[in-house]
Write a protein that holds these residues in place. Structure first.
Motif, PDB file in Angstrom:
ATOM      1  N   GLU A  45      -2.802  -0.652  -2.990  1.00 25.94           N
ATOM      2  CA  GLU A  45      -3.550   0.567  -2.654  1.00 25.94           C
ATOM      3  C   GLU A  45      -2.704   1.791  -2.979  1.00 25.94           C
ATOM      4  O   GLU A  45      -1.479   1.767  -2.813  1.00 25.94           O
ATOM      5  CB  GLU A  45      -3.870   0.623  -1.149  1.00 25.94           C
ATOM      6  CG  GLU A  45      -4.817  -0.437  -0.654  1.00 25.94           C
ATOM      7  CD  GLU A  45      -5.057  -0.306   0.853  1.00 25.94           C
ATOM      8  OE1 GLU A  45      -4.890   0.796   1.409  1.00 25.94           O
ATOM      9  OE2 GLU A  45      -5.401  -1.326   1.469  1.00 25.94           O
ATOM     10  N   ASP A  71       0.841  -1.191   0.000  1.00 23.30           N
ATOM     11  CA  ASP A  71       0.000   0.000   0.000  1.00 23.30           C
ATOM     12  C   ASP A  71       0.880   1.246   0.000  1.00 23.30           C
ATOM     13  O   ASP A  71       1.670   1.458   0.927  1.00 23.30           O
ATOM     14  CB  ASP A  71      -0.916  -0.019   1.228  1.00 23.30           C
ATOM     15  CG  ASP A  71      -1.808  -1.255   1.221  1.00 23.30           C
ATOM     16  OD1 ASP A  71      -1.918  -1.893   0.160  1.00 23.30           O
ATOM     17  OD2 ASP A  71      -2.379  -1.593   2.276  1.00 23.30           O
ATOM     18  N   GLU A  82     -13.314   7.085   7.249  1.00 24.48           N
ATOM     19  CA  GLU A  82     -12.723   7.317   5.931  1.00 24.48           C
ATOM     20  C   GLU A  82     -13.706   7.958   4.953  1.00 24.48           C
ATOM     21  O   GLU A  82     -13.517   7.908   3.741  1.00 24.48           O
ATOM     22  CB  GLU A  82     -12.133   6.010   5.398  1.00 24.48           C
ATOM     23  CG  GLU A  82     -10.854   5.692   6.156  1.00 24.48           C
ATOM     24  CD  GLU A  82     -10.262   4.326   5.905  1.00 24.48           C
ATOM     25  OE1 GLU A  82     -10.971   3.458   5.371  1.00 24.48           O
ATOM     26  OE2 GLU A  82      -9.097   4.129   6.279  1.00 24.48           O
TER      27      GLU A  82
HETATM   28  C1  GAL Z   1      -4.619   1.619   4.348  1.00 24.65           C
HETATM   29  C2  GAL Z   1      -5.648   0.552   4.680  1.00 24.65           C
HETATM   30  C3  GAL Z   1      -6.989   0.857   4.018  1.00 24.65           C
HETATM   31  C4  GAL Z   1      -7.366   2.288   4.270  1.00 24.65           C
HETATM   32  C5  GAL Z   1      -6.254   3.202   3.794  1.00 24.65           C
HETATM   33  C6  GAL Z   1      -6.550   4.663   3.984  1.00 24.65           C
HETATM   34  O1  GAL Z   1      -3.530   1.597   5.197  1.00 24.65           O
HETATM   35  O2  GAL Z   1      -5.214  -0.712   4.230  1.00 24.65           O
HETATM   36  O3  GAL Z   1      -7.958  -0.020   4.532  1.00 24.65           O
HETATM   37  O4  GAL Z   1      -7.592   2.478   5.628  1.00 24.65           O
HETATM   38  O5  GAL Z   1      -5.097   2.907   4.515  1.00 24.65           O
HETATM   39  O6  GAL Z   1      -5.442   5.461   3.624  1.00 24.65           O
END
Ligand code: GAL
Length: 670
Positions: free
Chosen positions: A310, A272, A358
């Motif tokens: 991500e 991520d 979020e």
């Molecule tokens: C990541 C996480 C996601 C979301 C994201 C927001 O670390 O895996 O679920 O929370 O951050 O930036």
């Protein structure tokens, strides 16, 4: 065989919209097509929806989602839901709640906070993973498993204490071995039985917190315990879906887990990526840090293509100041991932929720589903770009320079009582060497001490403080066989158990210098050394050493150690070991690497790159090379590129000096 394709997708939480599914799910699919989205990751935080009561499952909504994805040509990366528990579980099985270092149990809430020793949690995870694997084993949308989410672990409950003691028994066999390995005669800490050992209580200082050896053992245990939990999660997945690859999303240099160990247990590594771009000259450093993280993550997966699971198509919402990423960020960020070996560009998340913490986090779609937002336009533009580059998917890197980043070194330095006690800057230092090597035009593989060294011509191992068993020998053999090794200050100080050496330290023959002392300073302690007729500043760390067989290439210009070596070279049979004795500026490291590596015939991918530009390369199965040029500067630059490279998007061929657009990644064939 399916055509090679880059994945373009996002985390997707359709269950949050179940009440509006007729309109919203339908619109999601339309928008996915518009944006060239061909993958969605589902089920990541769905446990309370999949198992609303203990043992009562409801997969009807997920069946519908999986069918819908398939009908729309979208691959599903299906998650196991252990990243967050349903509330009923904490009430019914309190053992699932973690205990902190003060031995206080958590209460229900948050996520990523389960106790992995809890027999109830282990059973419930196995049950739900089994249900998921059996149910979707033959579903045509199932593309990959996404195990949990951003694993982390530290729990001090009685079961975890027992697990720690079992781990210690397996490692040390006898309590005397443990006492010797931890130097427990010091302060009268000798245990007479394993049952007396407690987890460290850092940072509360309630109990043990100062022993580096004890702390290191706890870190290693936590990492191994979590890796074993990952294996537990995978068992039903492997059993019922042996051909579906498994990944878990990592967090680059997260200190709590040896990602090389975890990476070796998965089919594909994913991570991520959340750089906080500024839109100004600071982006050069942010881009360099991101490049290091990509190379590190690829390394944990054994240099195979990885996934960028991500990234944010807008501003994150968890920072103190959530600056908007400037236009063009989504494309740059995505192309940068590809340049370092990613086979995907994925986002968090597809549609932002209406509530929850979020609700204002950047997403491909806002809750209204509009396609008129900047994020949606940029994601769509990236989707169109990826389709043009699909021939690169699956191609691999083939770098000749390896850089060592090792979690065991990091842990040992985190707890080391020396030098800059509270921050030895291990990560920062390895990253600085990465930035210098890439600025010098090299493609870099990041490896750990267990990795194979044979593919490389040079191995750079900054601050190699702790030597894992056998590594000093393997590094020496690498040099003897003709390899170039680069080491720095604070290397080879302790063995695998974090104990200092009684005999000649194992790196002494390789470096050809005897380490005498190591100075740590902050401001007002000037020093420098001369390289290419430039006085380079030395900052924070200076090691004092005496040459034995090494040749001195540069020396300290000030202080009582004026004249002692700052850079040495030792000939080791067919190869060489260089040792940089002090911390210096990245530009100096760049100059040193340019000079030294080229003097051994190790050529950069592209030489003479302008500041803020780096090159990476991927190679197809047919040997076809794809060369990426990343310009992280906020202005166009001209780079002297080899003639005859074909720009994959414009079809133009380079003739020499080539303009690289501001904040852009250009891909060439050739
Ligand atoms: C990541 C996480 C996601 C979301 C994201 C927001 O670390 O895996 O679920 O929370 O951050 O930036």
């Amino acid at each position: 065989m399916a055509a090679k394709r880059f994945l373009h997708g996002a985390d997707y939480n359709p269950e949050q919209w179940i009440k509006y599914k007729r309109e919203v799910w339908k619109q999601d699919m339309e928008r996915a097509k518009q944006a060239g989205v061909n993958e969605l990751s589902v089920g990541i935080f769905s446990w309370s929806f999949l198992e609303p009561e203990d043992g009562v499952y409801d997969f009807s909504w997920l069946d519908e989602v999986m069918d819908m994805l398939h009908e729309n040509g979208i691959r599903a990366i299906l998650a196991t839901p252990s990243g967050a528990r349903p509330p009923w579980m904490a009430k019914k099985y309190p053992s699932v709640l973690r205990m902190d270092h003060e031995r206080k149990p958590n209460v229900f809430g948050g996520r990523h906070n389960a106790c992995y020793s809890s027999p109830d949690f282990r059973r419930k995870v196995t049950e739900i993973n089994t249900q998921l694997a059996k149910r979707y084993a033959n579903h045509p949308a199932l593309y990959m498993w996404h195990v949990s989410n951003e694993y982390n672990y530290e729990c001090h409950c009685p079961r975890c204490q027992e697990a720690f003691r079992d781990w210690l028994r397996a490692r040390y066999h006898t309590i005397d071995n443990l006492n010797d390995s931890w130097w427990n005669t010091f302060w009268s800490h000798r245990f007479s039985d394993f049952s007396q050992v407690e987890s460290p209580t850092t940072p509360s200082m309630l109990g043990e917190w100062e022993s580096p050896n004890h702390n290191l053992a706890w870190r290693r245990f936590c990492s191994d315990h979590l890796a074993a939990f990952f294996e537990l999660e995978c068992e039903p997945l492997h059993k019922y879906t042996p051909n579906i690859p498994v990944t878990a999303n990592l967090m680059h240099t997260f200190p709590g887990l040896d990602y090389f160990d975890l990476g070796r247990r998965m089919d594909v590594v994913s991570w991520d990526n959340y750089p906080r771009w500024k839109g100004d000259e600071e982006d050069v450093a942010i881009s360099a840090a991101t490049s290091f993280k990509h190379d590190l993550m690829r390394g944990t997966g054994g240099q195979k293509p990885f996934l960028m699971m991500e990234s944010c198509p807008g501003a994150v919402n968890w920072g103190d100041h959530n600056t908007l990423p400037p236009p063009g960020t989504v494309l740059y960020q995505g192309m940068q991932a590809l340049a370092h070996g990613s086979d995907s560009v994925q986002y968090f998340q597809f549609r932002a929720g209406r509530g929850g913490s979020e609700q204002f986090h950047g997403a491909v779609l806002s809750p209204d589903g509009s396609d008129q937002t900047r994020a949606f336009r940029e994601v769509s533009e990236t989707g169109r770009m990826l389709e043009k580059l699909d021939e690169i998917a699956g191609s691999k890197t083939d770098n000749k320079v390896a850089l060592v980043y090792d979690w065991h070194v990091r842990w040992a330095l985190d707890y080391a009582w020396l030098g800059h006690r509270f921050d030895q800057k291990y990560e920062e230092t390895v990253q600085a060497h990465h930035t210098a090597l890439t600025a010098a035009g090299y493609g870099v593989d990041v490896i750990d001490q267990l990795s194979d060294l044979t593919p490389y011509k040079a191995v750079v191992a900054p601050m190699l403080f702790l030597l894992r068993d056998g590594f000093a020998q393997r590094l020496t053999n690498f040099a003897k066989a003709g390899g170039v090794v680069m080491l720095t200050y604070l290397s080879g100080y302790v063995d695998e158990e974090d104990l200092r050496y009684m005999d000649t330290p194992p790196l002494e023959a390789l470096t050809g210098v005897r380490v005498d002392e190591c100075d740590a300073f902050t401001h007002g302690h000037e020093n420098s050394f001369l390289w290419r007729d430039v006085q380079w500043p030395i900052k924070e760390v200076a090691q004092l050493s005496t040459p034995i067989t090494a040749q001195v290439l540069a020396d300290y210009q000030q202080q009582f150690y004026k004249g002692m070596p700052t850079l040495t070279r030792n000939a080791v049979e067919k190869g060489y070991c260089y040792t940089l004795q002090a911390r210096t500026h990245i530009d100096c490291l760049t100059a040193v690497y340019q000079d030294l590596l080229q003097s051994h015939g190790i050529e950069p991918l592209v030489g003479g790159l302008p500041a803020g530009v780096i090159a990476t390369a991927r190679y197809g199965a047919d040997g076809q090379r794809y060369l990426f040029l990343l310009n992280s500067q906020r202005e166009p630059v001209s780079a002297a590129l080899p003639a005859g490279l074909t720009n994959l998007l414009t079809g133009e061929t380079t003739q020499g000096d080539t303009v690289l657009n501001a904040f852009s990644v250009t891909v060439f064939r050739g």
